[in-house]
Design a protein around this motif. Structure first.
Motif, mmCIF file in Angstrom:
data_model
loop_
_atom_site.group_PDB
_atom_site.id
_atom_site.type_symbol
_atom_site.label_atom_id
_atom_site.label_comp_id
_atom_site.label_asym_id
_atom_site.label_seq_id
_atom_site.Cartn_x
_atom_site.Cartn_y
_atom_site.Cartn_z
ATOM 1 N N GLU A 39 0.902 -0.969 0.085
ATOM 2 C CA GLU A 39 -0.015 -0.154 0.103
ATOM 3 C C GLU A 39 0.947 1.127 -0.013
ATOM 4 O O GLU A 39 0.642 2.124 -0.630
ATOM 5 C CB GLU A 39 -1.118 0.094 1.075
ATOM 6 C CG GLU A 39 -1.956 1.195 1.074
ATOM 7 C CD GLU A 39 -2.956 0.878 0.244
ATOM 8 O OE1 GLU A 39 -3.888 1.903 -0.061
ATOM 9 O OE2 GLU A 39 -3.408 -0.458 -0.265
ATOM 10 N N GLU A 40 1.949 1.248 0.712
ATOM 11 C CA GLU A 40 2.962 2.402 0.858
ATOM 12 C C GLU A 40 3.626 2.576 -0.503
ATOM 13 O O GLU A 40 3.676 3.946 -0.999
ATOM 14 C CB GLU A 40 4.189 2.160 1.807
ATOM 15 C CG GLU A 40 3.535 2.330 3.223
ATOM 16 C CD GLU A 40 4.364 1.995 4.416
ATOM 17 O OE1 GLU A 40 5.405 1.329 4.082
ATOM 18 O OE2 GLU A 40 4.184 2.428 5.456
ATOM 19 N N LYS A 41 3.972 1.653 -1.279
ATOM 20 C CA LYS A 41 4.347 1.671 -2.698
ATOM 21 C C LYS A 41 3.538 2.360 -3.586
ATOM 22 O O LYS A 41 3.500 3.039 -4.328
ATOM 23 C CB LYS A 41 4.977 0.457 -3.134
ATOM 24 C CG LYS A 41 6.244 -0.123 -2.361
ATOM 25 C CD LYS A 41 6.712 -1.579 -2.713
ATOM 26 C CE LYS A 41 7.710 -2.168 -2.125
ATOM 27 N NZ LYS A 41 8.229 -3.445 -2.607
ATOM 28 N N ASN A 42 2.227 1.639 -3.633
ATOM 29 C CA ASN A 42 1.109 2.091 -4.449
ATOM 30 C C ASN A 42 0.667 3.504 -4.139
ATOM 31 O O ASN A 42 0.763 4.493 -5.175
ATOM 32 C CB ASN A 42 -0.204 1.360 -4.277
ATOM 33 C CG ASN A 42 0.049 -0.082 -4.655
ATOM 34 O OD1 ASN A 42 0.909 -0.447 -5.652
ATOM 35 N ND2 ASN A 42 -0.901 -0.873 -4.503
ATOM 36 N N LEU A 43 0.832 3.864 -2.943
ATOM 37 C CA LEU A 43 0.548 5.368 -2.500
ATOM 38 C C LEU A 43 1.437 6.330 -2.947
ATOM 39 O O LEU A 43 1.158 7.415 -3.401
ATOM 40 C CB LEU A 43 0.319 5.648 -0.942
ATOM 41 C CG LEU A 43 0.192 6.875 -0.390
ATOM 42 C CD1 LEU A 43 -0.951 7.449 -0.735
ATOM 43 C CD2 LEU A 43 0.290 6.875 1.056
ATOM 44 N N LYS A 44 2.788 6.025 -2.867
ATOM 45 C CA LYS A 44 3.943 6.915 -3.445
ATOM 46 C C LYS A 44 3.908 7.028 -4.912
ATOM 47 O O LYS A 44 4.129 8.062 -5.382
ATOM 48 C CB LYS A 44 5.161 6.123 -3.047
ATOM 49 C CG LYS A 44 6.354 7.015 -3.309
ATOM 50 C CD LYS A 44 7.755 6.459 -2.810
ATOM 51 C CE LYS A 44 8.913 7.306 -3.184
ATOM 52 N NZ LYS A 44 10.205 6.432 -2.673
ATOM 53 N N LEU A 45 3.611 5.855 -5.492
ATOM 54 C CA LEU A 45 3.556 6.055 -6.849
ATOM 55 C C LEU A 45 2.265 6.860 -7.352
ATOM 56 O O LEU A 45 2.443 7.504 -8.446
ATOM 57 C CB LEU A 45 3.287 4.469 -7.467
ATOM 58 C CG LEU A 45 3.596 4.384 -9.203
ATOM 59 C CD1 LEU A 45 4.951 4.830 -9.494
ATOM 60 C CD2 LEU A 45 3.079 2.729 -9.740
ATOM 61 N N SER A 46 1.101 6.625 -6.657
ATOM 62 C CA SER A 46 -0.172 7.389 -7.131
ATOM 63 C C SER A 46 0.105 9.019 -6.988
ATOM 64 O O SER A 46 -0.427 9.641 -7.638
ATOM 65 C CB SER A 46 -1.346 7.004 -6.292
ATOM 66 O OG SER A 46 -1.581 5.588 -6.676
#
Length: 315
Positions: free
Chosen positions: A225-232
């Motif tokens: 979720e942290e990776k996806n949030l950073k990318l988004s």
């Protein structure tokens, strides 16, 4: 009776550490309830804000439609005057009339959509009475000290699982302290004892394993979720930068096109430009303004989504 009596007192005693473990589990559950309430509120703020941008876009399109009507009326008046003077054919005057009528129909259609969107917005808000809405609001990216609520909920889930695993590690939670006094005919008997359940067949090992697996699963979900949030958020930032650039470019183009439109209108009055050229420039102005409205709407939606993802609506 005459032979005596017996009194027995039993007091359950929770073992040292179990109370703290239960308190930690209760605290994690309570925190989870609070976080879910905050998430529901943040989602409501996000969704109603996005609904408002749809209403605001339609309101700007309606206003643009009215401006287009004024231009179409002006062109028709020029064509009608020239037709009356015999300098243009009737078909040219009818073309401007048709353009004027189509502009009116399109605006009426947009007004109907705006009305429908208005009542959808009231319904979603839980408001039962008509209120005056201002569509001239721009959303900005807010600085937030809060974290993303989805990540906080996953962290809470992990905390909950750890607390369950710790609690399941206690093979015994209670012991009973027993005090007994017997009064008999010839003697008095007092006794003190402790009773405890056998943990041979109740080790809670299965519960402990499941809780640990869930905690491990939550850890992986948090990382993902942290990776996806950073990318988004990176994508939203780049998108916003490009939209701001496009907004400036379109505003510059509109200024040029409006100046050109005025020149062609004046030229059409004195037969220095033809109707096709004038209509073409008018349509270019309208299309550029529609594009600018779409860009503004996307900028607002970008800010709303960014604020939600950064936890700004959970305060």
């Amino acid at each position: 009776d005459d032979d005596g009596y017996s009194v027995n007192i039993s007091q359950p005693i929770r073992l040292w550490g179990v109370a703290d473990n239960k308190k930690a589990l209760s605290s994690a559950k309570l925190e989870g309830v609070t976080l879910r309430q905050k998430r529901d509120k943040a989602r409501f703020v996000r969704d109603i804000s996005l609904l408002f941008t749809k209403y605001s876009k339609l309101k700007m399109l309606v206003d643009l439609g009215k401006d287009e009507q004024k231009v179409a009326d002006k062109i028709y008046d020029i064509a009608h005057g020239r037709f009356s003077a015999g300098s243009v054919a009737k078909k040219e005057m009818l073309q401007t009339l048709s353009s004027k009528q189509m502009s009116e129909i399109n605006t009426k259609s947009l007004e109907l959509q705006l009305m429908q969107e208005y009542y959808e917005l009231l319904k979603f808000s839980g408001i039962s009475e008509d209120i005056e809405l201002s569509a001239n609001h721009d959303f900005e990216v807010q600085k937030s000290k809060n974290q993303n609520l989805n990540i906080l909920l996953l962290q809470n889930q992990q905390k909950n699982s750890f607390a369950k695993a710790t609690l399941a590690s206690n093979k015994l939670e209670w012991i009973n302290l027993n005090v007994n006094f017997e009064k008999e005919y010839e003697q008095d008997i007092s006794s003190l004892g402790i009773s405890l359940p056998l943990a041979v067949f109740n080790t809670k090992s299965q519960e402990k394993k499941i809780a640990k697996l869930k905690a491990k699963q939550a850890e992986h979900l948090i990382e993902n979720e942290e990776k996806n949030l950073k990318l988004s958020l990176k994508k939203l930032k780049l998108e916003r930068e490009k939209l701001i650039l496009l907004k400036t470019q379109n505003e510059n183009i509109i200024n040029t096109q409006e100046h050109l439109l005025n020149m062609f209108e004046e030229g059409y009055k004195i037969s220095k430009s033809n109707l096709l050229e004038l209509q073409n420039v008018k349509n270019q102005v309208i299309e550029s303004k529609k594009r600018l409205i779409s860009i503004k709407t996307k900028l607002n939606q970008n800010a709303i989504t960014t604020n939600y993802m950064q936890g700004a609506y959970s305060e």
